[in-house]
Motif scaffolding. Structure first.
Motif, PDB file in Angstrom:
ATOM      1  N   LEU A  10       6.936   5.947   4.305  1.00 61.62           N
ATOM      2  CA  LEU A  10       7.465   4.880   3.751  1.00 61.62           C
ATOM      3  C   LEU A  10       6.912   3.479   3.957  1.00 61.62           C
ATOM      4  CD1 LEU A  10      10.106   3.719   2.260  1.00 61.62           C
ATOM      5  CD2 LEU A  10      11.092   3.369   4.706  1.00 61.62           C
ATOM      6  N   VAL A  11       6.455   2.706   3.099  1.00 64.22           N
ATOM      7  CA  VAL A  11       5.642   1.361   3.303  1.00 64.22           C
ATOM      8  C   VAL A  11       6.488   0.408   2.857  1.00 64.22           C
ATOM      9  CG1 VAL A  11       3.680  -0.071   3.131  1.00 64.22           C
ATOM     10  CG2 VAL A  11       3.288   2.686   3.390  1.00 64.22           C
ATOM     11  N   LEU A  12       6.951  -0.493   3.554  1.00 68.58           N
ATOM     12  CA  LEU A  12       7.955  -1.785   3.008  1.00 68.58           C
ATOM     13  C   LEU A  12       6.887  -2.890   3.150  1.00 68.58           C
ATOM     14  CD1 LEU A  12      10.963  -1.209   5.300  1.00 68.58           C
ATOM     15  CD2 LEU A  12      11.132  -0.983   2.853  1.00 68.58           C
ATOM     16  N   LEU A  13       7.217  -3.887   2.303  1.00 68.20           N
ATOM     17  CA  LEU A  13       6.739  -5.191   2.196  1.00 68.20           C
ATOM     18  C   LEU A  13       7.715  -6.254   1.976  1.00 68.20           C
ATOM     19  CD1 LEU A  13       4.154  -6.934   2.187  1.00 68.20           C
ATOM     20  CD2 LEU A  13       4.051  -6.706  -0.271  1.00 68.20           C
ATOM     21  N   HIS A  51       6.411   5.405   8.973  1.00 70.18           N
ATOM     22  CA  HIS A  51       6.956   4.120   8.188  1.00 70.18           C
ATOM     23  C   HIS A  51       6.060   3.028   8.644  1.00 70.18           C
ATOM     24  CE1 HIS A  51       9.286   3.246  11.656  1.00 70.18           C
ATOM     25  NE2 HIS A  51       9.153   1.888  11.360  1.00 70.18           N
ATOM     26  N   VAL A  52       5.927   1.967   7.833  1.00 69.77           N
ATOM     27  CA  VAL A  52       5.503   0.477   8.378  1.00 69.77           C
ATOM     28  C   VAL A  52       6.092  -0.310   7.503  1.00 69.77           C
ATOM     29  CG1 VAL A  52       3.233   0.858   6.966  1.00 69.77           C
ATOM     30  CG2 VAL A  52       3.302  -0.685   8.840  1.00 69.77           C
ATOM     31  N   TRP A  53       6.520  -1.709   8.124  1.00 71.28           N
ATOM     32  CA  TRP A  53       6.898  -2.606   7.593  1.00 71.28           C
ATOM     33  C   TRP A  53       5.910  -3.693   7.510  1.00 71.28           C
ATOM     34  CZ3 TRP A  53      12.917  -4.091   7.941  1.00 71.28           C
ATOM     35  CH2 TRP A  53      13.037  -5.198   7.122  1.00 71.28           C
ATOM     36  N   VAL A  54       5.358  -3.923   6.359  1.00 72.57           N
ATOM     37  CA  VAL A  54       4.255  -4.909   6.287  1.00 72.57           C
ATOM     38  C   VAL A  54       5.118  -6.453   5.828  1.00 72.57           C
ATOM     39  CG1 VAL A  54       2.222  -5.726   4.856  1.00 72.57           C
ATOM     40  CG2 VAL A  54       2.590  -3.261   5.370  1.00 72.57           C
ATOM     41  N   CYS A  55       4.487  -7.380   6.701  1.00 69.68           N
ATOM     42  CA  CYS A  55       5.317  -8.687   6.536  1.00 69.68           C
ATOM     43  C   CYS A  55       4.477  -9.848   6.803  1.00 69.68           C
ATOM     44  CB  CYS A  55       6.719  -8.865   7.355  1.00 69.68           C
ATOM     45  SG  CYS A  55       6.246  -8.553   9.134  1.00 69.68           S
ATOM     46  N   GLY A  56       4.582 -11.145   6.569  1.00 66.94           N
ATOM     47  CA  GLY A  56       3.749 -12.205   6.583  1.00 66.94           C
ATOM     48  C   GLY A  56       4.019 -12.764   8.196  1.00 66.94           C
ATOM     49  N   ALA A  57       3.153 -13.550   8.611  1.00 66.72           N
ATOM     50  CA  ALA A  57       3.398 -14.312   9.888  1.00 66.72           C
ATOM     51  C   ALA A  57       4.239 -15.517   9.472  1.00 66.72           C
ATOM     52  CB  ALA A  57       1.852 -14.709  10.390  1.00 66.72           C
ATOM     53  N   ALA A 156      -3.198  -4.838   2.739  1.00 62.32           N
ATOM     54  CA  ALA A 156      -2.633  -4.395   3.762  1.00 62.32           C
ATOM     55  C   ALA A 156      -1.702  -3.270   3.465  1.00 62.32           C
ATOM     56  CB  ALA A 156      -1.888  -5.570   4.624  1.00 62.32           C
ATOM     57  N   VAL A 157      -0.969  -3.402   2.278  1.00 65.00           N
ATOM     58  CA  VAL A 157      -0.220  -2.183   1.763  1.00 65.00           C
ATOM     59  C   VAL A 157      -1.135  -1.095   1.360  1.00 65.00           C
ATOM     60  CG1 VAL A 157       1.340  -1.190  -0.194  1.00 65.00           C
ATOM     61  CG2 VAL A 157       1.680  -3.592   0.943  1.00 65.00           C
ATOM     62  N   VAL A 158      -2.330  -1.327   0.713  1.00 66.18           N
ATOM     63  CA  VAL A 158      -3.195   0.008   0.362  1.00 66.18           C
ATOM     64  C   VAL A 158      -3.698   0.300   1.556  1.00 66.18           C
ATOM     65  CG1 VAL A 158      -5.362   0.254  -0.572  1.00 66.18           C
ATOM     66  CG2 VAL A 158      -3.674  -1.178  -1.965  1.00 66.18           C
ATOM     67  N   ASP A 159      -4.168  -0.268   2.414  1.00 70.19           N
ATOM     68  CA  ASP A 159      -4.554   0.149   3.790  1.00 70.19           C
ATOM     69  C   ASP A 159      -3.725   1.259   4.530  1.00 70.19           C
ATOM     70  OD1 ASP A 159      -6.566  -0.144   5.717  1.00 70.19           O
ATOM     71  OD2 ASP A 159      -5.752  -1.401   7.050  1.00 70.19           O
ATOM     72  N   GLU A 160      -2.470   0.731   4.281  1.00 65.13           N
ATOM     73  CA  GLU A 160      -1.412   1.891   4.945  1.00 65.13           C
ATOM     74  C   GLU A 160      -1.244   2.869   4.256  1.00 65.13           C
ATOM     75  OE1 GLU A 160       0.028   1.180   7.882  1.00 65.13           O
ATOM     76  OE2 GLU A 160      -0.730  -0.668   8.457  1.00 65.13           O
ATOM     77  N   VAL A 161      -1.367   2.850   2.991  1.00 65.50           N
ATOM     78  CA  VAL A 161      -1.014   3.942   2.280  1.00 65.50           C
ATOM     79  C   VAL A 161      -2.133   4.820   2.335  1.00 65.50           C
ATOM     80  CG1 VAL A 161      -0.789   5.026  -0.091  1.00 65.50           C
ATOM     81  CG2 VAL A 161       0.315   2.861   0.486  1.00 65.50           C
ATOM     82  N   ARG A 162      -3.393   4.317   2.186  1.00 70.13           N
ATOM     83  CA  ARG A 162      -4.612   5.155   2.596  1.00 70.13           C
ATOM     84  C   ARG A 162      -4.379   5.918   3.906  1.00 70.13           C
ATOM     85  NH1 ARG A 162      -8.908   1.331  -0.463  1.00 70.13           N
ATOM     86  NH2 ARG A 162      -8.551   2.167  -2.648  1.00 70.13           N
ATOM     87  N   LEU A 171       8.161   0.152  -0.863  1.00 75.97           N
ATOM     88  CA  LEU A 171       9.247  -0.632  -1.095  1.00 75.97           C
ATOM     89  C   LEU A 171       8.851  -1.895  -1.226  1.00 75.97           C
ATOM     90  CD1 LEU A 171      12.419   1.315   0.351  1.00 75.97           C
ATOM     91  CD2 LEU A 171      11.255   1.660  -1.801  1.00 75.97           C
ATOM     92  N   LEU A 172       8.642  -2.906  -2.306  1.00 72.99           N
ATOM     93  CA  LEU A 172       8.135  -4.208  -2.182  1.00 72.99           C
ATOM     94  C   LEU A 172       9.477  -5.032  -2.499  1.00 72.99           C
ATOM     95  CD1 LEU A 172       5.293  -4.051  -4.801  1.00 72.99           C
ATOM     96  CD2 LEU A 172       5.237  -3.917  -2.217  1.00 72.99           C
TER      97      LEU A 172
END
Ligand code: G6P
Length: 505
Positions: A10-13, A51-57, A156-162, A171-172
């Protein structure tokens, strides 16, 4: 349920992540993001192995953390309080990737395009006679801000998916990222992708405020998703109509589907909700009980009644007209002066956006005027507090006789649902017809028409004078509704749809 979700990572953004870093005299601090979304998504993700949750600083300190860790990746445990874990976490942990972008680009992305332009269009806040005025600088801010930051997050999402073999459930979240799905889809065609939009989706004509090239990019960007999720059927329908009218793509308005080349994109609606167990525990805490006793003593002594509103200071909340309606109620029912108090807890929001600062100034002026007109025996009718204090808000939810939600537009409005769970006074929900929650709770509420001050004054009067059995029945039913359709249900319904799409059921 979580461990067996999809057999896919799972990749969240989201723009704001599940936690924020800060600094005080003792050093680095970390706090948990507020709200049901963080509870629901963190609760899901921390139990998934991959899983990873990608977010902004979102703060200076977030950016510092991002720089100190390879690719901004940190592992955090949320219980009993949020903290970073080094090495292999023992027990459930969240994997977070904090993305730092160029500050000037971020300012254009957040402070020019996401808020106010997209936010204002989607909440119907532009007057159109004189606003908006889109200039060269807005066009530039779209490219070098909104589009550039979207691309950085998408990368960043692509990087995590790859890193996970090119297959993942993605999930965006929300209006900050309309250009992300298309980019991710192009780079990683095997993803299963939902983009959930937490604010209203207006009609196609409202989108015509934007230049065709920009609105088309936003729509095509979203169509990189498999599912575009909304809170209500009305928003989902508007989305499909927008695509039909503005892009000319074939759609099915009954099924809410869109054909894009050889793909089908589905619009779906999943009303977000609250976590009743978590709310019950806050409502029962010593702090809330003490606050509630103080509020009772101050506002509800000698049979006085209490109207409450709890809102961010977003202009979409329509606080000014709400107060004007309350003023009109007191003008027309002088017997209520001194018998009804109005506690308004407003949480400062986006204070650096000009329209917000102007609006807050106006709120102050309107309150001062009504208080001057209706102060009786030293008691001012409106108690306006600019605070972010969740325990105080929950105490107000518990003891209010009427909750006023007068928003011009609101994706859902969780305050109404929170009150339905914790109120102990058979309070009445006075609910704008333009908030998502009205679709579920309208039948148990008195409806407010947010532009009509006279109607809102009359509705407040109806709420304050409603017979006790009626109030009881309505509040019970509203509470039941929210406890049944809670935030877990919101997430599970989305997951079930995705599992079907991904061929797991
Ligand atoms: C509102 C919207 C959310 C959105 C949030 C962003 O609450 O309903 O959908 O995520 O604003 O707020 P922020 O403070 O991050 O700009």
């Amino acid at each position: 349920m979580a461990e067996t979700l999809f057999d896919l990572p799972l990749v969240l953004l989201s723009n704001r992540g599940p936690l924020t870093f800060d600094r005080d005299s003792s050093g680095r601090t970390v706090s948990r993001g507020s709200g049901g979304l963080v509870s629901a998504l963190a609760g899901l993700a921390e139990h998934l192995d991959d899983h990873v949750w990608v977010c902004g600083a979102a703060s200076e300190e977030d950016a510092a953390v991002a720089r100190e860790n390879t690719d901004g990746r940190v592992a955090v445990q949320m219980h009993p309080f949020p903290h970073v874990v080094e090495g292999d976490p023992d027990g459930p942990a969240l994997r977070v990737r904090i993305v730092e972008t160029d500050p000037a680009a971020y300012a254009d992305f957040y402070g020019v395009w996401s808020n106010p332009i997209l936010w204002f269009i989607q909440h119907g806040l532009y007057g159109r006679t004189l606003s908006p005025v889109l200039t060269q600088s807005d066009h530039t801010a779209f490219e070098s801000g909104y589009a550039a930051v979207n691309l950085a997050y998408a990368d960043a999402v692509v990087d995590e998916v790859r890193a996970r073999g090119g297959k993942a459930v993605v999930l965006l979240q929300d209006y900050h990222f309309y250009l992300v799905a298309e980019h991710v889809r192009r780079q990683c065609p095997d993803v299963v992708l939902t983009h959930f939009i937490h604010i209203p989706w207006p009609s196609a004509d409202d989108w015509r405020i934007l230049p065709p090239a920009i609105r088309e990019r936003l729509l095509y960007g979203l169509l990189g998703s498999d599912v575009v999720g909304f809170h209500t059927r009305r928003y989902a329908t508007h989305f499909v109509q927008s695509v039909q009218e503005l892009l000319g793509l074939p759609v099915d308005l009954d099924e809410l589907t869109i054909t894009v080349g050889d793909r089908t994109v589905r619009a779906r609606y999943y009303p977000i909700s609250v976590d009743p167990a978590a709310l019950d525990s806050v409502a029962g805490s010593a702090e809330v009980v003490e606050y509630a006793a103080t509020l009772e003593q101050f506002f509800r002594d000698e049979g006085r009644q209490l109207v409450v509103r709890v809102d961010r200071t977003d202009p979409s909340k329509n606080v000014v007209r709400g107060f004007l309606a309350f003023g009109a109620l007191l003008d027309q029912h002088p017997e209520l002066v001194g018998r009804v108090g109005f506690l308004a807890l407003l949480q400062p929001s986006r204070t650096d956006v000009t329209e917000y600062a102007d609006y807050i100034a106006l709120v102050g002026a309107v309150v001062a005027e009504i208080n001057a007109r209706h102060t009786k025996d030293g008691r001012q009718p409106i108690d306006l507090r600019m605070v972010e204090d969740f325990p105080l808000a929950v105490a107000a939810y518990k003891v209010c006789d009427v909750l006023m939600v007068s928003a011009i537009a609101d994706g859902m409005n969780l305050v109404a649902k929170e009150v339905a769970v914790v109120n102990q006074r058979d309070g009445v929900l006075a609910l704008s017809e333009n908030v998502g929650a009205h679709e579920e709770l309208g039948e148990f509420a008195v409806t407010l028409h947010p532009f009509d001050i006279q109607q809102m004054a009359e509705a407040l009067y109806e709420a304050l004078t409603m017979p006790a059995p009626d109030r009881h029945r309505r509040m019970q039913a509203a509470g039941e509704q929210v406890r049944t359709y809670d935030v877990a249900r919101w997430l599970n319904d989305q997951i079930d749809d995705l599992r079907r799409l991904a061929g797991f059921v």
